[in-house]
Design an enzyme around this catalytic site. Structure first.
Site, PDB file in Angstrom:
ATOM      1  N   ASP A   7       1.954  11.512  -4.497  1.00 15.89           N
ATOM      2  CA  ASP A   7       1.793  12.403  -3.345  1.00 15.89           C
ATOM      3  C   ASP A   7       0.295  12.590  -3.166  1.00 15.89           C
ATOM      4  O   ASP A   7      -0.502  12.229  -4.050  1.00 15.89           O
ATOM      5  CB  ASP A   7       2.494  13.746  -3.601  1.00 15.89           C
ATOM      6  CG  ASP A   7       2.460  14.688  -2.402  1.00 15.89           C
ATOM      7  OD1 ASP A   7       2.225  14.211  -1.278  1.00 15.89           O
ATOM      8  OD2 ASP A   7       2.668  15.905  -2.595  1.00 15.89           O
ATOM      9  N   SER A   8      -0.094  13.197  -2.063  1.00 15.59           N
ATOM     10  CA  SER A   8      -1.515  13.510  -1.892  1.00 15.59           C
ATOM     11  C   SER A   8      -1.950  14.600  -2.861  1.00 15.59           C
ATOM     12  O   SER A   8      -3.079  14.605  -3.351  1.00 15.59           O
ATOM     13  CB  SER A   8      -1.795  13.945  -0.456  1.00 15.59           C
ATOM     14  OG  SER A   8      -1.051  15.115  -0.135  1.00 15.59           O
ATOM     15  N   GLY A  40      -1.890  14.347   5.950  1.00 11.25           N
ATOM     16  CA  GLY A  40      -1.280  14.586   7.255  1.00 11.25           C
ATOM     17  C   GLY A  40      -2.170  14.301   8.455  1.00 11.25           C
ATOM     18  O   GLY A  40      -1.740  13.656   9.414  1.00 11.25           O
ATOM     19  N   CYS A  70       6.613  12.485  -1.003  1.00 16.07           N
ATOM     20  CA  CYS A  70       5.888  13.032   0.139  1.00 16.07           C
ATOM     21  C   CYS A  70       6.581  12.548   1.399  1.00 16.07           C
ATOM     22  O   CYS A  70       6.767  11.340   1.578  1.00 16.07           O
ATOM     23  CB  CYS A  70       4.431  12.546   0.117  1.00 16.07           C
ATOM     24  SG  CYS A  70       3.461  12.984   1.585  1.00 16.07           S
ATOM     25  N   ASN A  71       6.970  13.482   2.260  1.00 17.39           N
ATOM     26  CA  ASN A  71       7.658  13.103   3.489  1.00 17.39           C
ATOM     27  C   ASN A  71       6.759  12.278   4.403  1.00 17.39           C
ATOM     28  O   ASN A  71       7.178  11.269   4.971  1.00 17.39           O
ATOM     29  CB  ASN A  71       8.138  14.352   4.225  1.00 17.39           C
ATOM     30  CG  ASN A  71       9.137  15.156   3.436  1.00 17.39           C
ATOM     31  OD1 ASN A  71       8.766  16.043   2.679  1.00 17.39           O
ATOM     32  ND2 ASN A  71      10.411  14.839   3.572  1.00 17.39           N
ATOM     33  N   THR A  72       5.503  12.697   4.551  1.00 21.93           N
ATOM     34  CA  THR A  72       4.586  12.000   5.453  1.00 21.93           C
ATOM     35  C   THR A  72       4.305  10.583   4.975  1.00 21.93           C
ATOM     36  O   THR A  72       4.305   9.627   5.763  1.00 21.93           O
ATOM     37  CB  THR A  72       3.270  12.784   5.587  1.00 21.93           C
ATOM     38  OG1 THR A  72       3.551  14.108   6.056  1.00 21.93           O
ATOM     39  CG2 THR A  72       2.320  12.112   6.558  1.00 21.93           C
ATOM     40  N   CYS A 177       9.127  19.460   3.852  1.00 20.67           N
ATOM     41  CA  CYS A 177       7.866  19.052   3.226  1.00 20.67           C
ATOM     42  C   CYS A 177       8.007  19.354   1.743  1.00 20.67           C
ATOM     43  O   CYS A 177       8.469  20.449   1.375  1.00 20.67           O
ATOM     44  CB  CYS A 177       6.684  19.803   3.830  1.00 20.67           C
ATOM     45  SG  CYS A 177       5.105  19.579   2.956  1.00 20.67           S
ATOM     46  N   THR A 178       7.618  18.421   0.895  1.00 22.77           N
ATOM     47  CA  THR A 178       7.831  18.615  -0.540  1.00 22.77           C
ATOM     48  C   THR A 178       7.080  19.831  -1.070  1.00 22.77           C
ATOM     49  O   THR A 178       7.522  20.461  -2.031  1.00 22.77           O
ATOM     50  CB  THR A 178       7.425  17.358  -1.322  1.00 22.77           C
ATOM     51  OG1 THR A 178       6.077  16.990  -0.992  1.00 22.77           O
ATOM     52  CG2 THR A 178       8.346  16.198  -0.986  1.00 22.77           C
ATOM     53  N   HIS A 179       5.950  20.174  -0.457  1.00 25.42           N
ATOM     54  CA  HIS A 179       5.226  21.369  -0.897  1.00 25.42           C
ATOM     55  C   HIS A 179       6.077  22.631  -0.745  1.00 25.42           C
ATOM     56  O   HIS A 179       5.964  23.562  -1.550  1.00 25.42           O
ATOM     57  CB  HIS A 179       3.939  21.550  -0.089  1.00 25.42           C
ATOM     58  CG  HIS A 179       2.793  20.705  -0.548  1.00 25.42           C
ATOM     59  ND1 HIS A 179       2.705  19.361  -0.274  1.00 25.42           N
ATOM     60  CD2 HIS A 179       1.683  21.018  -1.267  1.00 25.42           C
ATOM     61  CE1 HIS A 179       1.586  18.881  -0.792  1.00 25.42           C
ATOM     62  NE2 HIS A 179       0.948  19.864  -1.404  1.00 25.42           N
TER      63      HIS A 179
END
Length: 263
Positions: A7-8, A40, A70-72, A177-179
C-alpha cells in the site's frame, strides 16, 4: 509461508492483521511507499509506476503471495503488477465489499475517497453488484490522510462530515478505502448518533482478501496455530520499522506483538 502486502501507507494494516489472525505462523512482509504517498492524487501512470516499485521490493523477499491492500492501486495498477509477478507470485487485489452489502437488501452507503466516489470504477461495481439497491456514494475528503497521520481530531472532523452526508436510514456501510477499516469505531459512533445504530452493518475488505490469499495458496485458515510468523517492514524499498502512527491502531499493535488479537 510468507505473505506480502503493499500500500502507499498504513492502510495495509487491516489486511495484514487479518492474515495474522487467520495464520499466526505466516511470515508477513509489509511494503509501503512513504517517499511517494499519497498515491490518490497521482496520475494513473505515475501511481502505477510507484505501485510496481513497491511490489518489486516485496517480491524481492520471495513471498508466496502478494496482497495489493489498496483500493486505488487495485484500480490502476493491479493488471500491471500481475503481469510482472504472476504466475510465480499470486497477486490478490482489494475490491470494496459492495456485493455483500447490497445482497442484504437494505440501504447502502459507500464511504470512499473523493477520487473514487462517482468514478467509473465504483459506478461499475454498483451497476454490476448492486443493481436495484438503494446506494449512496459518500465522499470522505481528508479521512485517509487523517488516519495515516493518526490524527484523532482530523479523523473526527472528517468522519463527522461524511456522516452528515450519509442517509439516516442506512443499514449497510461499505468502507471503500483500506485506511477506513482502521477507524471503524469512530465511524460507527458517528453513524449511531445519526441513525440510531440499530442493526447497522459494516463491510470491509480485509478479511476477504486475507482469505482469498490463503485460498490462492491452497491453505486453510488455522487461527489456533502458535504465533511463529515474523514481520518485515519495507518503506519505499528500505527495511525499517512500523511507523509510529501504525501503533496508534489495534491492528498495528497486534502486528508489532504489543496487543491481543483484534476482532
Amino acid at each position: 509461508m510468507k505473505i506480502a502486502l503493499m500500500d502507499s501507507g498504513i492502510g495495509l494494516l487491516a489486511a495484514a492483521a487479518a492474515v495474522r489472525r487467520l495464520r499466526p505462523d505466516a511470515d508477513l512482509v509489509l511494503s509501503s511507499d512513504p517517499d511517494g504517498m499519497p498515491w490518490g492524487p497521482r496520475t494513473p501512470a505515475d501511481l502505477t509506476e510507484r505501485a510496481v516499485a513497491v511490489a518489486r521490493a516485496a517480491a524481492a523477499r520471495r513471498p508466496d503471495a502478494l496482497i495489493v491492500a489498496c483500493n486505488t492501486a487495485t484500480v490502476h495498477a493491479l493488471d500491471t503488477v500481475r503481469a510482472e509477478l504472476e504466475p510465480d507470485i499470486p497477486v490478490v487485489g482489494t475490491v470494496p465489499a459492495i456485493k455483500p452489502a447490497a445482497a442484504a437488501g437494505g440501504r447502502v452507503a459507500i464511504w470512499a475517497t473523493p477520487a473514487t466516489t462517482g468514478s467509473p470504477y465504483q459506478r461499475g461495481l454498483i451497476r454490476d453488484f448492486a443493481a436495484g439497491a438503494r446506494v449512496t456514494e459518500v465522499p470522505c475528503p481528508g479521512l485517509a490522510d487523517a488516519v495515516e497521520a493518526a490524527d484523532d481530531g482530523a479523523v473526527s472532523a472528517a468522519v463527522a462530515a461524511a456522516a452528515a452526508l450519509t442517509p439516516a436510514d442506512v443499514t449497510d456501510v461499505v468502507l471503500g478505502c483500506t485506511h477506513y477499516e482502521l477507524t471503524e469505531s469512530p465511524i460507527r459512533s458517528a453513524l449511531a448518533a445519526r441513525t440510531g445504530g440499530a442493526g447497522l452493518v459494516f463491510h470491509g475488505s480485509a478479511e476477504a482478501v486475507a482469505v482469498q490469499a490463503l485460498r490462492r495458496l491452497g491453505v486453510a485458515p488455522e487461527p489456533g496455530l502458535p504465533r511463529t510468523g515474523g514481520l518485515t517492514v519495507l518503506r519505499s524499498g528500505r527495511e525499517g520499522e512500523l511507523p509510529a502512527a501504525a501503533l496508534a491502531y489495534a491492528e498495528g499493535r497486534l502486528l508489532a506483538g504489543l496487543g491481543a488479537p483484534v476482532g
